[in-house]
Structures are given as structure tokens and as C-alpha cells.
Design an enzyme around this catalytic site. Structure first.
Site, PDB file in Angstrom:
ATOM      1  N   ASP A  90       0.863  -1.193   0.000  1.00  0.00           N
ATOM      2  CA  ASP A  90       0.000   0.000   0.000  1.00  0.00           C
ATOM      3  C   ASP A  90       0.894   1.234   0.000  1.00  0.00           C
ATOM      4  O   ASP A  90       1.880   1.288   0.741  1.00  0.00           O
ATOM      5  CB  ASP A  90      -0.916  -0.015   1.237  1.00  0.00           C
ATOM      6  N   LEU A 123      -0.017   4.043   1.097  1.00  0.00           N
ATOM      7  CA  LEU A 123      -0.494   4.844   2.235  1.00  0.00           C
ATOM      8  C   LEU A 123      -0.855   6.268   1.824  1.00  0.00           C
ATOM      9  O   LEU A 123      -0.965   7.160   2.670  1.00  0.00           O
ATOM     10  CB  LEU A 123       0.513   4.838   3.402  1.00  0.00           C
ATOM     11  N   ASP A 128       4.327   1.271  -4.414  1.00  0.00           N
ATOM     12  CA  ASP A 128       3.362   1.493  -5.488  1.00  0.00           C
ATOM     13  C   ASP A 128       3.241   0.258  -6.377  1.00  0.00           C
ATOM     14  O   ASP A 128       4.253  -0.367  -6.676  1.00  0.00           O
ATOM     15  CB  ASP A 128       3.909   2.665  -6.323  1.00  0.00           C
ATOM     16  N   PHE A 180      -6.627  -4.237  -4.849  1.00  0.00           N
ATOM     17  CA  PHE A 180      -7.530  -3.126  -4.549  1.00  0.00           C
ATOM     18  C   PHE A 180      -6.941  -1.773  -4.961  1.00  0.00           C
ATOM     19  O   PHE A 180      -7.692  -0.831  -5.181  1.00  0.00           O
ATOM     20  CB  PHE A 180      -7.796  -3.037  -3.039  1.00  0.00           C
ATOM     21  N   ALA A 231      -6.119   1.508  -6.120  1.00  0.00           N
ATOM     22  CA  ALA A 231      -6.637   2.335  -7.221  1.00  0.00           C
ATOM     23  C   ALA A 231      -7.232   3.610  -6.647  1.00  0.00           C
ATOM     24  O   ALA A 231      -7.560   3.667  -5.455  1.00  0.00           O
ATOM     25  CB  ALA A 231      -7.723   1.581  -7.993  1.00  0.00           C
ATOM     26  N   SER A 240     -16.053  -2.496 -10.603  1.00  0.00           N
ATOM     27  CA  SER A 240     -17.097  -1.598 -10.113  1.00  0.00           C
ATOM     28  C   SER A 240     -18.322  -1.664 -11.014  1.00  0.00           C
ATOM     29  O   SER A 240     -18.205  -1.885 -12.227  1.00  0.00           O
ATOM     30  CB  SER A 240     -16.558  -0.173 -10.133  1.00  0.00           C
ATOM     31  N   TYR A 244     -12.933   6.939 -14.385  1.00  0.00           N
ATOM     32  CA  TYR A 244     -12.818   5.921 -13.336  1.00  0.00           C
ATOM     33  C   TYR A 244     -13.425   4.591 -13.827  1.00  0.00           C
ATOM     34  O   TYR A 244     -12.776   3.543 -13.795  1.00  0.00           O
ATOM     35  CB  TYR A 244     -13.525   6.396 -12.058  1.00  0.00           C
ATOM     36  N   LYS A 265     -11.599   0.838 -14.978  1.00  0.00           N
ATOM     37  CA  LYS A 265     -11.943  -0.503 -14.488  1.00  0.00           C
ATOM     38  C   LYS A 265     -12.218  -1.434 -15.667  1.00  0.00           C
ATOM     39  O   LYS A 265     -11.805  -2.588 -15.675  1.00  0.00           O
ATOM     40  CB  LYS A 265     -13.154  -0.437 -13.551  1.00  0.00           C
ATOM     41  N   ASP A 325     -25.831  11.322 -12.564  1.00  0.00           N
ATOM     42  CA  ASP A 325     -26.358  10.273 -11.679  1.00  0.00           C
ATOM     43  C   ASP A 325     -27.483   9.486 -12.348  1.00  0.00           C
ATOM     44  O   ASP A 325     -28.479  10.078 -12.758  1.00  0.00           O
ATOM     45  CB  ASP A 325     -26.937  10.907 -10.408  1.00  0.00           C
TER      46      ASP A 325
HETATM   47  C1  WQD Z   1     -25.311   7.481  -3.773  1.00  0.00           C
HETATM   48  C2  WQD Z   1     -26.636   8.189  -3.981  1.00  0.00           C
HETATM   49  C3  WQD Z   1     -26.405  10.319  -5.069  1.00  0.00           C
HETATM   50  C4  WQD Z   1     -24.125  12.247  -1.895  1.00  0.00           C
HETATM   51  C5  WQD Z   1     -20.327   5.769  -6.531  1.00  0.00           C
HETATM   52  C6  WQD Z   1     -19.358   5.708  -7.705  1.00  0.00           C
HETATM   53  C7  WQD Z   1     -19.510   4.399  -8.397  1.00  0.00           C
HETATM   54  C8  WQD Z   1     -19.346   3.252  -7.424  1.00  0.00           C
HETATM   55  C9  WQD Z   1     -20.313   3.372  -6.309  1.00  0.00           C
HETATM   56  C10 WQD Z   1     -17.091   2.484  -6.880  1.00  0.00           C
HETATM   57  C11 WQD Z   1     -26.756   8.861  -5.349  1.00  0.00           C
HETATM   58  C12 WQD Z   1     -26.913  10.496  -3.664  1.00  0.00           C
HETATM   59  C13 WQD Z   1     -24.836  11.330  -2.664  1.00  0.00           C
HETATM   60  C14 WQD Z   1     -24.817  13.344  -1.328  1.00  0.00           C
HETATM   61  C15 WQD Z   1     -26.861  12.533  -2.310  1.00  0.00           C
HETATM   62  N1  WQD Z   1     -18.060   3.278  -6.784  1.00  0.00           N
HETATM   63  N2  WQD Z   1     -26.175  11.473  -2.857  1.00  0.00           N
HETATM   64  N3  WQD Z   1     -26.160  13.435  -1.544  1.00  0.00           N
HETATM   65  O1  WQD Z   1     -22.760   7.928  -7.147  1.00  0.00           O
HETATM   66  O2  WQD Z   1     -24.035   5.803  -6.571  1.00  0.00           O
HETATM   67  O3  WQD Z   1     -21.633   5.706  -6.998  1.00  0.00           O
HETATM   68  O4  WQD Z   1     -20.133   4.647  -5.692  1.00  0.00           O
HETATM   69  O5  WQD Z   1     -16.843   1.670  -7.642  1.00  0.00           O
HETATM   70  O6  WQD Z   1     -18.556   4.341  -9.378  1.00  0.00           O
HETATM   71  O7  WQD Z   1     -19.625   6.769  -8.593  1.00  0.00           O
HETATM   72  O8  WQD Z   1     -22.440   6.791  -4.874  1.00  0.00           O
HETATM   73  O9  WQD Z   1     -22.505   7.492  -2.529  1.00  0.00           O
HETATM   74  O10 WQD Z   1     -21.958   9.213  -4.292  1.00  0.00           O
HETATM   75  O11 WQD Z   1     -24.263   8.360  -4.119  1.00  0.00           O
HETATM   76  O12 WQD Z   1     -28.064  12.675  -2.477  1.00  0.00           O
HETATM   77  O13 WQD Z   1     -24.238  14.189  -0.651  1.00  0.00           O
HETATM   78  O14 WQD Z   1     -26.712   9.248  -3.024  1.00  0.00           O
HETATM   79  O15 WQD Z   1     -27.029  11.232  -5.933  1.00  0.00           O
HETATM   80  O16 WQD Z   1     -28.093   8.768  -5.751  1.00  0.00           O
HETATM   81  P1  WQD Z   1     -22.806   6.634  -6.454  1.00  0.00           P
HETATM   82  P2  WQD Z   1     -22.710   8.005  -3.903  1.00  0.00           P
END
Ligand code: WQD
Length: 327
Positions: free
Chosen positions: A31, A33, A50, A72, A74, A116, A140, A144, A284
Site C-alpha cells: 500500500d 499509504l 506502489d 484493490f 486504485a 465496479s 474511473y 476498471k 447520476d
Molecule cells: C449514492 C446516492 C447520489 C451524496 C459511486 C461511484 C460508483 C461506485 C459506487 C465504486 C446517489 C446520492 C450522494 C450526497 C446525495 N463506486 N447522494 N447526496 O454515485 O451511486 O456511486 O459509488 O466503484 O462508481 O460513482 O455513490 O454514494 O456518491 O451516491 O443525495 O451528498 O446518493 O445522488 O443517488 P454513487 P454516492
């Protein structure tokens, strides 16, 4: 079996390291860190470095005799990757390539990869199965997908066996609150709700109330970090036992809305968490949740925790560790 865990001092990595050791595996963590924490892995051997450092990797494989890798390491913030795509491709793709080449040189044939649900982009149908077309909507997610493609060709050309695990929304903490997510670096919903409950931020914003869902807020599939850790151990055992590669969705299959998350967090914490209803966040999707039948059938995996436990464990961790690992 001795396993190298890259990014093992991070959130999902550290939970997996602990579970691997509980199940009798010998573990060494690599890691940088940059975001991980020494304190998250207790007395597990740590090499600070790294995954892009090919010479270091070759030395690790030679000296440690590791027979498998769980990868993991990344960068993981989809939004940030839109501003810094080069940084994401460099770390996530080039780092993984250096790792695969070092594995091949050392004849280490097994790898479990952190993928992901971001590889799918906005889903065309629900629930999302592994054969859903891939349309990543951020560097991102693209990074992946690129690593998955490299894994595919290393399998065909070099006999590498991989499990690619496509996580949905990871959340929660170790049930006894001894480890969890360091929220200083997260922008995800559940840690932000916890911050608002503890008064660290004045309120949590709800991004969008006009989605075509029962309560108007967006739907996601929240999966407990310990269920993810369990799936990593099972996936490793599967690829070694079957000598075969596979891709798995890791979600509960159950969607929860943003409003349901907030209501549950209010119930669990007893705090009337302040909320501000705002506009949709760009990019979103309205809803995404997993078809997890493949993991259940082939890995014998069954998520043990639902939304209530996810939030209870997150609350226990955050309320007792307001400064995270503080190291
Ligand atoms: C969850 C929901 C927001 C913050 C992310 C990555 C994705 C994957 C999973 C890793 C959404 C809403 C969020 C806030 C809100 N990651 N929200 N207010 O966007 O589903 O996905 O994690 O692999 O690649 O993009 O996760 O936790 O940001 O949001 O209303 O302050 O909560 O709109 O509907 P997301 P999130």
C-alpha cells in the site's frame, strides 16, 4: 496460501485482509499509504510502495513467495476522475499493468480484481446482470473496464486466472466498530449522512427529488463491506479450485432510495439529521441495483447484512472514531 493484497490498508482492502487472516491465509499488504492507514491492518506485514513499481513487485514475489494477489490499489472517486482523467488512467491502468507483468514474470497465476458497477454506466435494464453492456460514464469506470480487458487477454495468452468483482455501493464497517471507512476522503452518501448526524457538517444534501421513483430520490444497491470481503475470499478460492476466470456482480439485489437511507440513519442514530433537498447531481442514474445470482450460485455467497445493519455499523464506527484512524 500466501496472498499479496494491494491497497490492503484502504477501506475494503483492510476488511478483506482481516477476514483472510481469520480464515487462515498468510497475508502481505502492499500500500502506498496515500489514502490507506497503517492502523487499519494491525500487525499484518506491510510493504509501503506502489503497484506501478515493477522492480519492487518482482522483489516481493521472489522474496515473499505469494501465490495469489487481491488487487484493490486504485483511485476511486468517479467525479474526481472527470477532472483528472490522466491521473486515474495512470494509477489504475498502468499500475495494474505493471502488476500483471510482474505476476506473469514470477508465474503468480491468480488475481482477484476490484472492479465496479461503474463499468455499466446508466443501466438499460434492471437488475443489472454481468452480461449487461458496458458503457462507463467516467474515466474511473473506463479504467476498471480497461483493466478487465487486460485480465481477459492475460488469461488467454498467459493462463492467468482472475475474478473481477463489480461492487455496487460499498458501505458499513466491521460490526464491532474496530474498523471502518476513513471519511475524511469520501464523498459517498452514507458517510456524509453520518457526518451530518454527528454535526461535522451542517446538513446532508439530497441530490434530486424528482426522479421517477416511489419517493422521488435516486435508488442504489448498498452492500456491506464485510459481505464484499467475504466474496473476495470465496472468489479467490473459486478461481484456484476451478482454474477458471469469472466476473461477478456484488450487490444485495435490493435497491434503497436516498430518502430511505436518511430515514434509516435517523432511526439508528436517534438524531434528526438535517437535510437540504437540492437539484439532481450531473451524471447520476435514477436507479441501479444488481442481479447477484451468479455470485450466489458459483461462490455460494449470500449477503448477510441489509441496509439497517450497514447503517448501524457505519454509525457505531463513525460515532466512536470521529477522526477516523487519526494516524
Ligand atoms: C449514492 C446516492 C447520489 C451524496 C459511486 C461511484 C460508483 C461506485 C459506487 C465504486 C446517489 C446520492 C450522494 C450526497 C446525495 N463506486 N447522494 N447526496 O454515485 O451511486 O456511486 O459509488 O466503484 O462508481 O460513482 O455513490 O454514494 O456518491 O451516491 O443525495 O451528498 O446518493 O445522488 O443517488 P454513487 P454516492
Amino acid at each position: 496460501m500466501k496472498v499479496l493484497v494491494t491497497g490492503g490498508a484502504g477501506y475494503i482492502g483492510s476488511h478483506t485482509v482481516r477476514l483472510l487472516r481469520e480464515r487462515g491465509y498468510e497475508v502481505v499488504v502492499l500500500d502506498s499509504l496515500e489514502y490507506g492507514h497503517r492502523a487499519a491492518i494491525g500487525d499484518t506485514p506491510l510493504i509501503q510502495g506502489d503497484t506501478a513499481d515493477g522492480a519492487l513487485l518482482r522483489r516481493i514475489f521472489q522474496e515473499q513467495g505469494t501465490q495469489a494477489v487481491i488487487h484493490f490499489a486504485a483511485y476511486k472517486a468517479a467525479g474526481e476522475s472527470m477532472e483528472q482523467p490522466g491521473r486515474y488512467f495512470e494509477n489504475n491502468v498502468c499500475g495494474s499493468l505493471a502488476l500483471l507483468r510482474a505476476m506473469q514474470a514470477a508465474n503468480v497465476r491468480f488475481i482477484v480484481f476490484s472492479s465496479s458497477c461503474a463499468v455499466y454506466g446508466t443501466p438499460a435494464q434492471l437488475p443489472v446482470g454481468e452480461d449487461h453492456p458496458l458503457h462507463p460514464e467516467s474515466p474511473y469506470g473506463e479504467s476498471k473496464r480497461m483493466v478487465e480487458q487486460m485480465l481477459h487477454w492475460f488469461d488467454i495468452c498467459h493462463g492467468l486466472r482472475y475474478a473481477s468483482l463489480r461492487y455496487f455501493n460499498a458501505a458499513g464497517a466491521w460490526p464491532d466498530a474496530s474498523m471502518g471507512e476513513d471519511w475524511r476522503i469520501t464523498l459517498n452518501l452514507i458517510p456524509l449522512v453520518m457526518k451530518a448526524a454527528l454535526g461535522v457538517i451542517p446538513r446532508v444534501q439530497v441530490f434530486g427529488t424528482d426522479y421517477p421513483t416511489p419517493d422521488g430520490t435516486a435508488i442504489r444497491d448498498y452492500i456491506h463491506v464485510l459481505d464484499l470481503a467475504d466474496a473476495h475470499v470465496r472468489a479467490l478460492e473459486y478461481i484456484v479450485r476451478e482454474d477458471r476466470s469469472a466476473i461477478f456482480n456484488l450487490g444485495t439485489g435490493q435497491g434503497s432510495s436516498v430518502q430511505e437511507v436518511i430515514d434509516m440513519a435517523r432511526r439508528v442514530s436517534g438524531v434528526d439529521i438535517p437535510v437540504e433537498y437540492t437539484a439532481r447531481r450531473k451524471g447520476d442514474p435514477v436507479a441501479i441495483y444488481a442481479d447477484n445470482r451468479k455470485a450466489r450460485q458459483l461462490l455460494g455467497w449470500q449477503p448477510q447484512y441489509g441496509l439497517e445493519e450497514i447503517i448501524r455499523h457505519a454509525w457505531q464506527w463513525h460515532s466512536t472514531h470521529p477522526h477516523g484512524y487519526a494516524d
